[in-house]
Scaffold this motif. Structure first.
Motif, PDB file in Angstrom:
ATOM      1  N   ALA A 392      -9.367  -6.400   1.712  1.00 46.33           N
ATOM      2  CA  ALA A 392      -9.592  -7.783   1.287  1.00 46.33           C
ATOM      3  C   ALA A 392     -10.118  -7.835  -0.140  1.00 46.33           C
ATOM      4  N   TRP A 393     -10.967  -6.880  -0.490  1.00 45.81           N
ATOM      5  CA  TRP A 393     -11.544  -6.844  -1.840  1.00 45.81           C
ATOM      6  C   TRP A 393     -10.459  -6.573  -2.876  1.00 45.81           C
ATOM      7  N   ILE A 394      -9.544  -5.633  -2.572  1.00 44.37           N
ATOM      8  CA  ILE A 394      -8.453  -5.325  -3.492  1.00 44.37           C
ATOM      9  C   ILE A 394      -7.527  -6.531  -3.652  1.00 44.37           C
ATOM     10  N   LEU A 395      -7.182  -7.176  -2.535  1.00 40.42           N
ATOM     11  CA  LEU A 395      -6.299  -8.346  -2.622  1.00 40.42           C
ATOM     12  C   LEU A 395      -6.959  -9.483  -3.395  1.00 40.42           C
ATOM     13  N   GLY A 396      -8.263  -9.654  -3.211  1.00 35.39           N
ATOM     14  CA  GLY A 396      -8.982 -10.668  -3.972  1.00 35.39           C
ATOM     15  C   GLY A 396      -8.969 -10.368  -5.466  1.00 35.39           C
ATOM     16  N   HIS A 397      -9.100  -9.104  -5.793  1.00 37.14           N
ATOM     17  CA  HIS A 397      -9.066  -8.703  -7.206  1.00 37.14           C
ATOM     18  C   HIS A 397      -7.689  -8.986  -7.810  1.00 37.14           C
ATOM     19  N   LEU A 398      -6.639  -8.700  -7.046  1.00 38.50           N
ATOM     20  CA  LEU A 398      -5.282  -8.984  -7.521  1.00 38.50           C
ATOM     21  C   LEU A 398      -5.051 -10.480  -7.715  1.00 38.50           C
ATOM     22  N   TRP A 420      -5.722   5.615   1.722  1.00 34.16           N
ATOM     23  CA  TRP A 420      -5.959   5.627   3.164  1.00 34.16           C
ATOM     24  C   TRP A 420      -4.720   4.991   3.836  1.00 34.16           C
ATOM     25  N   PRO A 421      -4.503   5.167   5.119  1.00 31.97           N
ATOM     26  CA  PRO A 421      -3.374   4.510   5.784  1.00 31.97           C
ATOM     27  C   PRO A 421      -3.544   2.994   5.744  1.00 31.97           C
ATOM     28  N   TRP A 422      -2.628   2.319   5.057  1.00 32.99           N
ATOM     29  CA  TRP A 422      -2.750   0.878   4.872  1.00 32.99           C
ATOM     30  C   TRP A 422      -2.328   0.125   6.122  1.00 32.99           C
ATOM     31  N   SER A 423      -2.973  -1.019   6.319  1.00 31.11           N
ATOM     32  CA  SER A 423      -2.527  -1.922   7.377  1.00 31.11           C
ATOM     33  C   SER A 423      -1.190  -2.528   6.959  1.00 31.11           C
ATOM     34  N   ASP A 424      -0.426  -3.013   7.935  1.00 34.70           N
ATOM     35  CA  ASP A 424       0.878  -3.606   7.608  1.00 34.70           C
ATOM     36  C   ASP A 424       0.718  -4.839   6.730  1.00 34.70           C
ATOM     37  N   GLY A 425      -0.315  -5.637   6.984  1.00 40.23           N
ATOM     38  CA  GLY A 425      -0.540  -6.829   6.169  1.00 40.23           C
ATOM     39  C   GLY A 425      -0.843  -6.478   4.721  1.00 40.23           C
ATOM     40  N   PHE A 426      -1.684  -5.480   4.521  1.00 38.17           N
ATOM     41  CA  PHE A 426      -2.026  -5.034   3.168  1.00 38.17           C
ATOM     42  C   PHE A 426      -0.786  -4.443   2.490  1.00 38.17           C
ATOM     43  N   SER A 427      -0.013  -3.649   3.230  1.00 38.49           N
ATOM     44  CA  SER A 427       1.208  -3.047   2.676  1.00 38.49           C
ATOM     45  C   SER A 427       2.171  -4.118   2.192  1.00 38.49           C
ATOM     46  N   ARG A 428       2.405  -5.123   3.033  1.00 38.53           N
ATOM     47  CA  ARG A 428       3.353  -6.176   2.647  1.00 38.53           C
ATOM     48  C   ARG A 428       2.853  -6.978   1.447  1.00 38.53           C
ATOM     49  N   ALA A 429       1.554  -7.253   1.409  1.00 41.68           N
ATOM     50  CA  ALA A 429       1.006  -8.039   0.308  1.00 41.68           C
ATOM     51  C   ALA A 429       1.140  -7.293  -1.021  1.00 41.68           C
ATOM     52  N   ILE A 430       0.833  -6.002  -1.024  1.00 42.92           N
ATOM     53  CA  ILE A 430       0.951  -5.212  -2.248  1.00 42.92           C
ATOM     54  C   ILE A 430       2.414  -5.079  -2.656  1.00 42.92           C
ATOM     55  N   GLN A 432       4.932  -7.124  -2.017  1.00 40.81           N
ATOM     56  CA  GLN A 432       5.445  -8.394  -2.531  1.00 40.81           C
ATOM     57  C   GLN A 432       4.942  -8.664  -3.946  1.00 40.81           C
ATOM     58  N   ARG A 433       3.694  -8.288  -4.216  1.00 40.36           N
ATOM     59  CA  ARG A 433       3.171  -8.483  -5.574  1.00 40.36           C
ATOM     60  C   ARG A 433       3.961  -7.636  -6.574  1.00 40.36           C
ATOM     61  N   PHE A 434       4.225  -6.384  -6.229  1.00 41.17           N
ATOM     62  CA  PHE A 434       4.969  -5.518  -7.139  1.00 41.17           C
ATOM     63  C   PHE A 434       6.449  -5.885  -7.175  1.00 41.17           C
ATOM     64  N   ARG A 435       6.976  -6.380  -6.064  1.00 42.55           N
ATOM     65  CA  ARG A 435       8.385  -6.770  -6.034  1.00 42.55           C
ATOM     66  C   ARG A 435       8.672  -7.815  -7.105  1.00 42.55           C
ATOM     67  N   GLY A 436       7.800  -8.799  -7.215  1.00 45.04           N
ATOM     68  CA  GLY A 436       8.006  -9.838  -8.232  1.00 45.04           C
ATOM     69  C   GLY A 436       7.990  -9.267  -9.641  1.00 45.04           C
ATOM     70  N   ASP A 437       7.054  -8.369  -9.901  1.00 42.00           N
ATOM     71  CA  ASP A 437       6.976  -7.774 -11.238  1.00 42.00           C
ATOM     72  C   ASP A 437       8.167  -6.864 -11.514  1.00 42.00           C
ATOM     73  N   ILE A 438       8.614  -6.120 -10.484  1.00 44.01           N
ATOM     74  CA  ILE A 438       9.745  -5.201 -10.661  1.00 44.01           C
ATOM     75  C   ILE A 438      11.015  -5.978 -11.010  1.00 44.01           C
ATOM     76  N   LEU A 439      11.297  -7.033 -10.268  1.00 41.97           N
ATOM     77  CA  LEU A 439      12.507  -7.814 -10.520  1.00 41.97           C
ATOM     78  C   LEU A 439      12.444  -8.522 -11.863  1.00 41.97           C
ATOM     79  N   GLY A 440      11.233  -8.830 -12.316  1.00 39.76           N
ATOM     80  CA  GLY A 440      11.091  -9.514 -13.601  1.00 39.76           C
ATOM     81  C   GLY A 440      11.056  -8.583 -14.795  1.00 39.76           C
ATOM     82  N   SER A 441      10.952  -7.282 -14.552  1.00 39.44           N
ATOM     83  CA  SER A 441      10.847  -6.345 -15.684  1.00 39.44           C
ATOM     84  C   SER A 441      11.657  -5.081 -15.432  1.00 39.44           C
ATOM     85  N   GLN A 442      12.881  -5.246 -14.947  1.00 46.18           N
ATOM     86  CA  GLN A 442      13.688  -4.077 -14.601  1.00 46.18           C
ATOM     87  C   GLN A 442      14.018  -3.218 -15.813  1.00 46.18           C
ATOM     88  N   ASP A 443      14.044  -3.809 -16.999  1.00 45.96           N
ATOM     89  CA  ASP A 443      14.394  -3.068 -18.205  1.00 45.96           C
ATOM     90  C   ASP A 443      13.169  -2.735 -19.047  1.00 45.96           C
TER      91      ASP A 443
END
Length: 505
Positions: A392-398, A420-430, A432-443
């Motif tokens: 929760a602290w990491i997601l809040g920081h993001l 550490w082994p991430w929870s599924d909710g934490f995995s999906r949230a991280i 999705q955050r990177f997915r947006g940046d990846i698609l916006g900066s592929q080059d």
């Protein structure tokens, strides 16, 4: 020597070596020489390579022994062998040119599930451990008894020459330092007092490096009963021994050592209506030196703040403040000319004493790492928080920093600590955050961001791979900078899922 000479001969080529007999090119052993009977030097080199490669796989050439002496027989295995599927994954990893991420994942998985490597890969794995010291902690738990036996046959593999089948008493009597340390560690787990007496009995006879290794085992079952011996170790002539003793005593908040250092620091760090007042020591005193304070400071670091930092890092943070008062102290520290030393000292102290309240406050600050590596220090601070709070602290920081991810993004360094082994909710949230940046900066090339994203495959649930693949890969350009990184990320998730399936075979 034979193998190195053969490699050199192959690289140079026989034409450049001239028409010299093989014996002048390669130092053949008495056992090997009768086996070489080629009709040209090229054929003889190939024959020698074939024999030498078998010797390398076997470990080493055994000396001639009398029939009645015999050789030590490999013991019966106790760890179960990994599955055939896992074995295939391991051998594929070992065939890659560089030490791959897959090998690290495989070794960590095998240690976790309690299986050993197949015997045919032992020579390659031991040789890798010889040249790659950082891999040894991953290799040792999965060698099995035959692996430890094989390591004892080759002086180059002494790092793994452990005798796990012996009692702690027998291991402590061995000449091999790793085996002695293993026996001592086992005894610390069951009878710390007896282990301490073992060390006391050999303390004066062994060199400083050995004494330091012995003290490291005191981390197991450390109690106030160890304090008198550790106080003796503080008087050792070796700086590294004194530092290790001080590190252990610091973990005993009620020890005389911590009380002595706390009194020393409290005389030099005072809060007043005007702020914090710091009175640095003018010289290195015998007492400071005896308490394990390093006299020589790093480059560009004045000695007086360096000495003060080391002592401040040993004082339990609750001495200064608890609860809401922590923020007040941190605020005053950031206004002081020595703010970097104050924050770093408190951060290390919070790490050592596992103070969650201080950890929560310190993690959000950029604090230098002169005394302890920043990554390891902050990782331990983060891990002192409960798992759900960490995520929760990491997601809040993001969420507080929505700007595009880059090597200077304040959250990137924190994400690198999430091992550490991430929870599924934490995995999906991280993701999705990177997915947006990846698609916006592929080059756009950013090595730090791409490296961090790839690391996530170590900790995410590998069963989410299909979901992630479908969500991201079809929308990516075939030749974008990010394409290879995303494929590597997904491949590692597939590899980890394959390990889980292989365990059930």
């Amino acid at each position: 020597m034979v193998w190195e000479a053969l490699v050199k001969a192959v690289l140079l080529g026989t034409q450049r070596l001239g028409k010299r007999p093989l014996a002048e090119i390669v130092p053949l052993s008495e056992e090997m020489e009768p086996l070489i009977d080629g009709d040209s030097v090229e054929v003889e080199i190939l024959q020698t390579l074939a024999i030498a490669s078998v010797q390398r796989q076997a470990g080493r050439v055994f000396p001639r022994v009398a029939v009645e002496t015999g050789a030590e027989v490999a013991p019966e295995e106790r760890l179960p062998l990994c599955s055939a599927a896992a074995s295939r994954l391991l051998q594929e990893s070992l065939q890659e040119e560089e030490v791959p991420e897959r090998l690290r994942l495989w070794l960590g998985w095998a240690a976790e599930v309690g299986v050993r490597v197949p015997p045919e890969v032992l020579p390659d794995l031991l040789e890798m451990g010889r040249v790659r010291r950082e891999l040894r902690p991953l290799i040792l738990p999965v060698l099995g008894d035959r692996g430890y036996w094989l390591a004892r046959q080759n002086p180059d593999w002494q790092f793994a020459a452990l005798r796990l089948g012996v009692t702690p008493e027998e291991a402590w009597g061995e000449e091999n330092l790793p085996t002695r340390v293993l026996g001592l560690t086992q005894m610390r787990l069951t009878n710390p007092e007896r282990a301490r007496e073992w060390v006391r009995g050999v303390w004066e006879r062994h060199k400083a490096g050995d004494r330091t290794e012995y003290l490291k085992t005191f981390e197991q079952g450390l109690t106030a009963a160890d304090e008198p011996f550790l106080e003796v170790a503080l008087g050792d002539k070796s700086q590294q021994v004194r530092e290790m003793a001080a590190r252990l005593l610091t973990q005993l908040p009620e020890s005389e050592f911590v009380q002595r250092v706390t009194g020393w620091v409290c005389q030099r760090l005072v809060r007043s209506p005007q702020g914090l007042k710091v009175m640095l020591p003018e010289t290195m005193t015998p007492q400071m030196r005896g308490d394990g304070v390093r006299e020589k400071s790093p480059a560009k670091v004045p000695p007086q703040p360096w000495w003060f930092l080391q002592q401040l890092a040993r004082v339990p943070p609750r001495v200064w403040a608890q609860g809401q008062e922590i923020e007040a102290w941190l605020g005053l520290a950031q206004e002081h000319p020595l703010w970097e030393y104050l924050l770093e000292g408190w951060a290390i102290a919070a790490m050592i004493h596992q103070d969650r309240d201080w950890a929560r406050c310190l993690l959000r600050l950029e604090i230098p790492g002169r005394l302890e590596a920043v990554q390891e220090r902050d990782r331990r601070l983060l891990h002192s928080l409960p798992l759900e709070e960490r995520e929760a602290w990491i997601l809040g920081h993001l969420q507080a920093h929505p700007e595009r991810m880059s090597k200077r993004h304040p959250s990137l360094r924190l994400l690198q600590l999430c091992d550490w082994p991430w929870s599924d909710g934490f995995s999906r949230a991280i993701f999705q955050r990177f997915r947006g940046d990846i698609l916006g900066s592929q080059d756009h090339y950013d090595w730090a961001v791409r490296s961090t994203f790839r690391q996530f495959s170590y900790w995410m649930n590998p069963q989410l791979e299909g979901e992630f693949r479908e969500s991201l890969l079809p929308q990516m350009k075939p030749k974008s900078y990010w394409r290879q990184t995303v494929e590597q990320f997904l491949d590692l998730l597939v590899f980890r899922e394959g390990l889980g399936e292989g365990n059930g075979e």
